[in-house]
Design an enzyme around this catalytic site. Structure first.
Site, PDB file in Angstrom:
ATOM      1  N   CYS A   2       0.841  -1.199   0.000  1.00 32.55           N
ATOM      2  CA  CYS A   2       0.000   0.000   0.000  1.00 32.55           C
ATOM      3  C   CYS A   2       0.877   1.250   0.000  1.00 32.55           C
ATOM      4  O   CYS A   2       2.023   1.230   0.425  1.00 32.55           O
ATOM      5  CB  CYS A   2      -0.869   0.037   1.254  1.00 32.55           C
ATOM      6  SG  CYS A   2      -1.951  -1.372   1.409  1.00 32.55           S
ATOM      7  N   ARG A  27       4.611   0.796  -6.077  1.00 33.38           N
ATOM      8  CA  ARG A  27       4.649  -0.112  -4.915  1.00 33.38           C
ATOM      9  C   ARG A  27       3.733  -1.310  -5.119  1.00 33.38           C
ATOM     10  O   ARG A  27       3.749  -2.256  -4.351  1.00 33.38           O
ATOM     11  CB  ARG A  27       4.262   0.653  -3.648  1.00 33.38           C
ATOM     12  CG  ARG A  27       5.201   1.809  -3.308  1.00 33.38           C
ATOM     13  CD  ARG A  27       4.623   2.706  -2.219  1.00 33.38           C
ATOM     14  NE  ARG A  27       4.440   2.032  -0.967  1.00 33.38           N
ATOM     15  CZ  ARG A  27       5.414   1.902  -0.045  1.00 33.38           C
ATOM     16  NH1 ARG A  27       6.598   2.404  -0.292  1.00 33.38           N
ATOM     17  NH2 ARG A  27       5.201   1.281   1.080  1.00 33.38           N
ATOM     18  N   TRP A  74      -2.984  -2.499  -1.573  1.00 31.91           N
ATOM     19  CA  TRP A  74      -2.580  -3.842  -2.039  1.00 31.91           C
ATOM     20  C   TRP A  74      -3.276  -4.789  -1.087  1.00 31.91           C
ATOM     21  O   TRP A  74      -2.939  -4.857   0.093  1.00 31.91           O
ATOM     22  CB  TRP A  74      -1.059  -3.985  -1.961  1.00 31.91           C
ATOM     23  CG  TRP A  74      -0.506  -5.230  -2.598  1.00 31.91           C
ATOM     24  CD1 TRP A  74      -0.507  -5.558  -3.936  1.00 31.91           C
ATOM     25  CD2 TRP A  74       0.122  -6.335  -1.940  1.00 31.91           C
ATOM     26  NE1 TRP A  74       0.100  -6.773  -4.130  1.00 31.91           N
ATOM     27  CE2 TRP A  74       0.500  -7.271  -2.933  1.00 31.91           C
ATOM     28  CE3 TRP A  74       0.416  -6.601  -0.613  1.00 31.91           C
ATOM     29  CZ2 TRP A  74       1.157  -8.459  -2.616  1.00 31.91           C
ATOM     30  CZ3 TRP A  74       1.091  -7.785  -0.308  1.00 31.91           C
ATOM     31  CH2 TRP A  74       1.434  -8.709  -1.306  1.00 31.91           C
ATOM     32  N   ASN A 100      -1.329   1.499   5.865  1.00 37.02           N
ATOM     33  CA  ASN A 100      -0.452   0.547   5.174  1.00 37.02           C
ATOM     34  C   ASN A 100       0.055  -0.402   6.249  1.00 37.02           C
ATOM     35  O   ASN A 100       0.735   0.018   7.180  1.00 37.02           O
ATOM     36  CB  ASN A 100       0.724   1.264   4.494  1.00 37.02           C
ATOM     37  CG  ASN A 100       1.742   0.260   3.948  1.00 37.02           C
ATOM     38  OD1 ASN A 100       1.404  -0.902   3.701  1.00 37.02           O
ATOM     39  ND2 ASN A 100       2.975   0.698   3.774  1.00 37.02           N
ATOM     40  N   GLY A 101      -0.285  -1.672   6.133  1.00 34.25           N
ATOM     41  CA  GLY A 101       0.166  -2.673   7.120  1.00 34.25           C
ATOM     42  C   GLY A 101      -0.923  -3.703   7.340  1.00 34.25           C
ATOM     43  O   GLY A 101      -1.856  -3.823   6.552  1.00 34.25           O
ATOM     44  N   GLU A 488      18.453 -15.701 -10.259  1.00 34.82           N
ATOM     45  CA  GLU A 488      18.003 -14.314 -10.477  1.00 34.82           C
ATOM     46  C   GLU A 488      17.384 -14.165 -11.863  1.00 34.82           C
ATOM     47  O   GLU A 488      16.338 -13.541 -12.038  1.00 34.82           O
ATOM     48  CB  GLU A 488      19.166 -13.352 -10.271  1.00 34.82           C
ATOM     49  CG  GLU A 488      18.882 -11.900 -10.578  1.00 34.82           C
ATOM     50  CD  GLU A 488      17.717 -11.319  -9.771  1.00 34.82           C
ATOM     51  OE1 GLU A 488      17.294 -11.942  -8.784  1.00 34.82           O
ATOM     52  OE2 GLU A 488      17.223 -10.255 -10.163  1.00 34.82           O
ATOM     53  N   LYS A 492      13.517 -12.990 -12.611  1.00 35.41           N
ATOM     54  CA  LYS A 492      13.165 -11.864 -13.494  1.00 35.41           C
ATOM     55  C   LYS A 492      12.135 -12.309 -14.524  1.00 35.41           C
ATOM     56  O   LYS A 492      11.140 -11.644 -14.755  1.00 35.41           O
ATOM     57  CB  LYS A 492      14.422 -11.336 -14.200  1.00 35.41           C
ATOM     58  CG  LYS A 492      15.375 -10.554 -13.320  1.00 35.41           C
ATOM     59  CD  LYS A 492      14.883  -9.185 -12.993  1.00 35.41           C
ATOM     60  CE  LYS A 492      14.271  -8.940 -11.660  1.00 35.41           C
ATOM     61  NZ  LYS A 492      14.765  -9.437 -10.420  1.00 35.41           N
ATOM     62  N   GLU A 495       8.642 -13.198 -12.849  1.00 31.44           N
ATOM     63  CA  GLU A 495       7.856 -12.161 -12.163  1.00 31.44           C
ATOM     64  C   GLU A 495       7.305 -11.105 -13.110  1.00 31.44           C
ATOM     65  O   GLU A 495       6.370 -10.397 -12.766  1.00 31.44           O
ATOM     66  CB  GLU A 495       8.662 -11.522 -11.050  1.00 31.44           C
ATOM     67  CG  GLU A 495       9.809 -10.640 -11.473  1.00 31.44           C
ATOM     68  CD  GLU A 495      10.473  -9.968 -10.268  1.00 31.44           C
ATOM     69  OE1 GLU A 495       9.764  -9.597  -9.325  1.00 31.44           O
ATOM     70  OE2 GLU A 495      11.698  -9.831 -10.286  1.00 31.44           O
ATOM     71  N   HIS A 511      19.420 -34.555 -11.103  1.00 33.07           N
ATOM     72  CA  HIS A 511      18.675 -35.093  -9.949  1.00 33.07           C
ATOM     73  C   HIS A 511      17.202 -34.733 -10.016  1.00 33.07           C
ATOM     74  O   HIS A 511      16.581 -34.440  -9.007  1.00 33.07           O
ATOM     75  CB  HIS A 511      19.318 -34.573  -8.658  1.00 33.07           C
ATOM     76  CG  HIS A 511      20.778 -34.892  -8.573  1.00 33.07           C
ATOM     77  ND1 HIS A 511      21.263 -36.131  -8.236  1.00 33.07           N
ATOM     78  CD2 HIS A 511      21.858 -34.141  -8.857  1.00 33.07           C
ATOM     79  CE1 HIS A 511      22.569 -36.133  -8.266  1.00 33.07           C
ATOM     80  NE2 HIS A 511      22.975 -34.927  -8.650  1.00 33.07           N
ATOM     81  N   LYS A 610       6.368  -3.641  -4.782  1.00 31.18           N
ATOM     82  CA  LYS A 610       7.780  -3.255  -4.781  1.00 31.18           C
ATOM     83  C   LYS A 610       8.387  -3.445  -3.400  1.00 31.18           C
ATOM     84  O   LYS A 610       9.541  -3.770  -3.264  1.00 31.18           O
ATOM     85  CB  LYS A 610       7.938  -1.784  -5.201  1.00 31.18           C
ATOM     86  CG  LYS A 610       9.394  -1.323  -5.287  1.00 31.18           C
ATOM     87  CD  LYS A 610      10.180  -2.138  -6.293  1.00 31.18           C
ATOM     88  CE  LYS A 610      11.631  -1.718  -6.367  1.00 31.18           C
ATOM     89  NZ  LYS A 610      12.428  -2.630  -7.238  1.00 31.18           N
TER      90      LYS A 610
END
Ligand code: AGP
Length: 615
Positions: A2, A27, A74, A100-101, A488, A492, A495, A511, A610
């Protein structure tokens, strides 16, 4: 996560708040809303969807008022819709709040309030808080900020809140615990936001509110800060200069923030070395941790805690630190570390890596390590962030604001700072020969230029993306220093393009993952000519023998892997430990182009935030 923004002063609040919401979009969110005080009433307008949709909705509404709050949500409790969007009213509509939280005990509080006659319109935890404040204000007959304080003494969870009331039409009441709040000072006016990007065009005079503090911001008066526990006096707050510029927040001619930030990396890496690497004098020094170098050199082990891309930077550091400094290193997902009752010794050094400096799990891991007596250092990108302020010391990455949700320049800046730390400590510990030290610092200094040369093959990478974009799966393989980069690169891709990509140590393919190999599973192998190169060639041959398609990242001039590959990306020669700084770049570009070809929202991918300031 948020985003919150508030304004009180002599200007019309609406344009300030709406511009602030646009600045906070990065965000990640799914609805937005605004509340304005005008003629002793509060008008609230809120919509599911993007800020632009809220702006259209407000076109024929009364958006006047010089005191207001606004929010990008969010969703955590209650699905994204117009009712659950913030701000939320008190029962009598005399107060409104944004948050926000997460309020973890909201259900218990809600039941008690319902039993006392409160009715709720949303499924959110936030609406419970404004009703609790109203209930206390009425029953305890206290003024607004005291009602807020008393309510927060009953709350378990995290919050950054702004409350407005028609009884205090020129005041914002602000409080935080575990979620960020920055307060900006203007001429007889205050700005409040989740981060500086929402207020940088109005002021660079700021204060960062501390956890469990309440600020009362009244137009024309000084800021007044108290603590939620009340018995505890607040720390003195000194106005700081906001280290951010408006130009850094614009796209600078690029189509997306992510693309701009990929191309900024030669500069951001140079900035993360500035004042810390002096190749002429062969000095490497990180001022922020110089007082803790002995803690590091004498530590029993180094524990690195982080999430996501920052975790991958920690894995690169593990290889570097153990290779150069010969100190045991463990790298942990912060979310796992904080709950597994880890053994932490007082002579451990914990390094928390976080771009935002607000990731809840990483912040909690920092607090746990401090409680257990370890020395805790931070590597953050956002100045004044919660993790930066919670650690004993640290170094900022100086990558500049990273707006794209997918982290790019922050990652390479983290790896750069960790590299500087490794070189500095290896030199002090006498674990590195002088000629090798000299070579490494000169080679590190050349990395930005080498990244510039990689940009020249952007079109070729785009061609490879046109091959990859039609698949729904991908496997990324790498060994040694390239294993974290395989992780990484896969992150990328997944996402921002929503392709299911997995990173794996190349040898691990035998394996299990080898069962996935066929012509519908593109395999990207980072096969630079170092260390275990021959082993990687064998791994590639295994993939080829099962009709797998190979996309390889190789060192310029390579032939063996090139002859086995269907597509090849060549990067400049460099030291093995610096390959992550180069090999990451084409993988960032590849993910970007695939996502664009698949029509995805590159800067604000679905479901992602974010800064994940909740568990
Ligand atoms: C990276 O591309 C992701 N957006 C995500 O994994 C991110 O790295 C993670 O949430 C950690 O964030 P932080 O560095 O701000 O703590």
């Amino acid at each position: 996560m948020c985003g919150i923004i508030g304004y009180v002063g002599n200007k019309d609040a609406h344009p300030i708040l709406m511009q602030g919401l646009h600045r906070l979009e990065y965000r990640g969110y799914d609805s937005a809303g605004i509340a304005l005080i005008q003629d002793e009433i509060i008008n609230i307008y809120k919509r599911q969807g993007k800020v632009n949709e809220l702006e259209c909705y407000c076109k024929d509404k009364d958006v006047s008022g010089k005191t207001g709050i606004a929010h990008t949500r969010w969703a955590t409790h209650g699905e994204p819709n117009n009712v659950n969007a913030h701000p939320h009213f008190s029962s009598d509509k005399k107060m409104a709040l944004i948050h926000n939280g997460i309020i973890e005990n909201y259900q218990l509080l809600k039941t008690e309030l319902i039993n006392r006659g409160h009715e709720f319109s949303s499924e959110t935890d936030t609406e419970v808080l404004i009703h609790l404040i109203e209930d206390i204000k009425r029953n305890e007959n206290v003024e607004l900020s005291e009602a807020v304080r008393l309510a927060l003494t009953q709350v378990v969870g995290t919050y950054a809140i702004i409350v407005i009331s028609i009884e205090n039409p020129h005041t914002l009441v602000v409080a935080r615990k575990g979620s960020p709040i920055i307060i900006g000072f203007g001429q007889d006016e205050f700005y409040v936001a989740s981060d500086g990007s929402a207020i940088v065009e109005y002021t660079d005079k700021v204060v960062y509110l501390n956890d469990e503090e309440i600020a009362i911001l009244t137009k024309g008066e000084d800021i007044h800060v108290k603590t939620i526990k009340n018995k505890v006096r607040p720390q003195p707050h000194y106005i700081e200069k906001l280290e951010m510029s408006l130009s850094q927040l614009e796209k600078g001619g690029y189509e997306h923030f992510m693309l701009k930030e990929i191309f900024e990396q030669p500069r951001s890496i140079a900035d993360s070395m500035r004042g810390r690497l002096n190749s002429a004098k062969e000095i490497v020094s990180l001022g922020g941790i110089v007082e803790y170098e002995n803690h590091l050199l004498n530590s029993r082990r180094i524990i690195i805690v982080a999430c996501g891309t920052s975790y991958h930077a920690g894995l690169v550091a593990e290889y570097m630190f153990e290779d150069l400094i010969r100190i045991p290193v463990e790298v942990e997902y912060a979310s796992e570390f904080r709950y597994r009752n880890p053994i932490i010794y007082s002579d451990d050094v914990v390094i928390a890596i976080s771009q935002s400096g607000e990731t809840a799990d990483t912040l909690a891991a920092v607090e746990l390590a401090k409680q257990k007596g370890a020395t805790v250092l931070g590597i953050c990108n956002v100045v004044g962030s919660a993790i930066a302020r919670a650690t004993h010391a640290g170094s900022y990455t100086h990558a500049g604001p990273e707006i794209g949700v997918a982290s790019t320049k922050a990652f390479t800046a983290q790896v750069t700072v960790l590299t500087l730390m490794a070189l500095c400590l290896a030199k002090r510990k006498g674990k590195i020969a002088k000629h090798r030290y000299t070579h490494l610092i000169n080679e590190l200094e050349s990395i930005p230029q080498k990244i510039e040369t990689i940009f020249k093959i952007n079109d070729k990478i785009k061609e490879i993306a046109s091959y990859m974009e039609k698949f729904n799966n991908a496997l990324y393989l790498g060994r040694n220093y390239n294993y974290p980069i395989a992780l990484e690169g896969a992150l990328k891709l997944k996402e921002i393009s929503y392709i299911h990509a997995e990173g794996y140590p190349a040898a691990e393919m035998k394996h299990g993952p080898i069962a996935l190999i066929d012509e519908d599973m593109p395999v990207l192998v980072i096969a630079t000519n170092k260390g275990t190169y021959d082993k990687v060639v064998s791994n590639i041959q295994v993939v080829k023998s099962r009709r797998g398609k190979i996309i390889s990242v190789v060192t310029e001039g390579d032939t063996d892997v090139k002859n086995l590959s269907d597509y090849v990306i060549e990067i400049p020669e460099t030291e093995e430990m610096f390959v992550p700084l180069l090999a990451t770049i084409p993988l960032q570009l590849l993910a970007y182009h695939v996502a664009i070809m698949r029509g995805k929202d590159v800067d604000q991918p679905r479901n992602l935030a974010k800064s994940v300031t909740v568990e």
